[in-house]
Design an enzyme around this catalytic site. Structure first.
Site, mmCIF file in Angstrom:
data_model
loop_
_atom_site.group_PDB
_atom_site.id
_atom_site.type_symbol
_atom_site.label_atom_id
_atom_site.label_comp_id
_atom_site.label_asym_id
_atom_site.label_seq_id
_atom_site.Cartn_x
_atom_site.Cartn_y
_atom_site.Cartn_z
ATOM 1 C CG ASP A 180 -26.375 -19.590 -5.925
ATOM 2 O OD1 ASP A 180 -26.930 -18.823 -6.736
ATOM 3 O OD2 ASP A 180 -26.959 -19.988 -4.900
ATOM 4 C CG ASP A 197 -10.509 -15.974 -14.350
ATOM 5 O OD1 ASP A 197 -10.495 -15.286 -15.398
ATOM 6 O OD2 ASP A 197 -9.644 -15.878 -13.460
ATOM 7 C CE1 TYR A 228 -14.218 -7.645 -6.936
ATOM 8 C CE2 TYR A 228 -13.448 -7.374 -9.174
ATOM 9 C CZ TYR A 228 -13.811 -8.193 -8.124
ATOM 10 O OH TYR A 228 -13.764 -9.553 -8.271
ATOM 11 C CG ASP A 249 -12.598 -11.080 -11.187
ATOM 12 O OD1 ASP A 249 -11.934 -11.666 -12.047
ATOM 13 O OD2 ASP A 249 -12.086 -10.522 -10.197
ATOM 14 C CE LYS A 281 -26.825 -15.727 -3.448
ATOM 15 N NZ LYS A 281 -27.117 -17.142 -3.681
#
Ligand code: NAD
Length: 358
Positions: free
Chosen positions: A224, A252, A137, A248, A192
């Site tokens: 994943d 959620d 980001y 992020d 990852k």
């Protein structure tokens, strides 16, 4: 020593819900000093900026910030720098709030609110620790460029840069291990590492830091798989630590497992445990000013404030127990109402919490 708390109600329901949290904080009998200042659209209307210098100064000089919510459709046409949401980004940056803590709790009394089967999700209580100021980001370089070679030579290409410095990983690791120590001493680091160098580096640092916390059991999971496990068997997690991008998305996902956005608090901390505490939801302009919003996410955010910034865990427990008690009594604001319950307004929910504080 008196705790200084900045109260920034903001816009929309922010005003109504922080009012209830302030009532609760005041009722605890602690030596606290609460100072209120405008933020977001309310601050733009008064001072021409969503984060005026006086509000920022107050926030910097406080041990903790109780933040309501910001935003309203009427500010959508303003230049980006004047939009209400810029106040949150400005506070994060100015106070170096690098650690975002988001619990996802599903009270057994609200098990029907989740889209998952009650037996899978009832009693869920997990904490996601998300790194908030690094990762793809913020990584440079980023932009759009012309590809110089290969099959796409001459085409335009969008690109970003993922990176994490050792200090950034270490400090979020310490926050997560310490949070795990206060809970069930299980920490799952999500990355990852099978594909990304940045993730392998993240994992290596997590393992190094783990040596300082022999009482915490560290595990690793690819993002994943974590996304799948969160819907398959969410209760197998306790504390999850992850980077900005993965956090992020996963936070959620975890929030939606509970089905009740009006119940979810959050904290953003810096290295000195100074923190910004806010509900996970927004300013809900559609119901603002009607005294029907659920104040519990904000009241629970004030409990997190007591636990993480003010070192008053006992007082945090009192608030959380009061929330349990009012749910047990069948009191519900409109967003979590179901047949058979007693529907209450924002302020009536505040009254009930005050009464339930032991
Ligand atoms: P929202 O979270 O404000 O509302 C989504 C839906 O949930 C609405 O129907 C709303 O009525 C309901 N809701 C939210 N909180 C509730 C509560 N406590 N009690 C009962 N119902 C509740 O999201 P949105 O509508 O997408 O955004 C509205 C504004 O909030 C926008 O300006 C957005 O930019 C801003 N926003 C601010 C923050 C923040 O301040 N941290 C976060 C998200 C969105």
């Amino acid at each position: 020593m008196s705790h200084k708390i900045a109260v920034l109600p903001g816009d929309g329901i922010g005003v109504e819900i922080t009012e209830q949290a302030v009532r609760v904080l005041t009722a605890l009998g602690l030596d606290i000093e609460l100072n209120t200042a405008p933020v977001g659209g309310a601050a733009y209307d008064l001072h021409g900026h969503p984060l005026p210098p006086s509000t920022l100064e107050l926030a910097k000089n406080s041990s903790a910030i109780l933040f309501g919510a910001v935003g309203d459709w009427k500010y959508d046409k303003l230049a980006r720098e004047f939009r209400p949401e810029q106040a949150i980004l400005g506070l994060r940056k100015a106070l170096s709030l690098f650690a975002n803590l988001r619990p996802a709790i599903l009270y057994p009394q609200l098990a029907n609110a989740s889209s998952l089967k009650p037996e899978v999700v009832s009693g869920l209580d997990i904490l996601i620790v998300r790194e908030l100021t690094g990762d793809i980001y913020f990584g440079q370089p980023r932009g759009v460029r012309e590809v110089e070679s290969g099959p796409y030579k001459g085409e335009r290409q969008g690109y970003d840069t993922m990176h994490y410095a050792e200090t950034e990983v270490r400090r979020i690791a310490h926050v997560a291990f310490q949070a795990a120590q206060k809970r069930s001493k299980k920490l799952c680091s999500v990355d990852k590492a099978n594909v990304l160098e940045t993730s392998q580096f993240w994992r290596d640092i997590m393992i190094t830091v783990a040596a300082e916390y022999p009482d915490v059991e560290l595990s690793h999971m690819y993002v994943d798989n974590a996304a799948m496990q969160l819907v398959r068997a969410p209760k197998e997690f306790d504390v999850i630590v992850t980077g900005n991008l993965f956090g992020d998305i996963l936070s959620d996902e975890a929030a939606m497992l509970t089905g009740s956005i009006g119940m979810l608090p959050s904290a953003s901390l810096n290295a000195s445990n100074q923190g910004l505490y806010e509900p996970s939801h927004g300013s809900a302009p559609d119901i603002a000013g009607q005294n029907i919003a659920n104040p519990l996410a904000t009241i629970l955010s004030s409990a997190m404030m007591l636990r993480y910034s003010l070192q008053e865990a006992g007082q945090a427990d009192r608030i959380e127990a009061a929330v349990q008690a009012v749910l047990e009594q069948g009191l519900r604001t409109a967003d979590i109402y179901e047949a058979g319950a007693t529907k209450v307004s924002t302020s009536e929910m505040g009254d009930a919490i005050l009464k339930a504080l032991k």
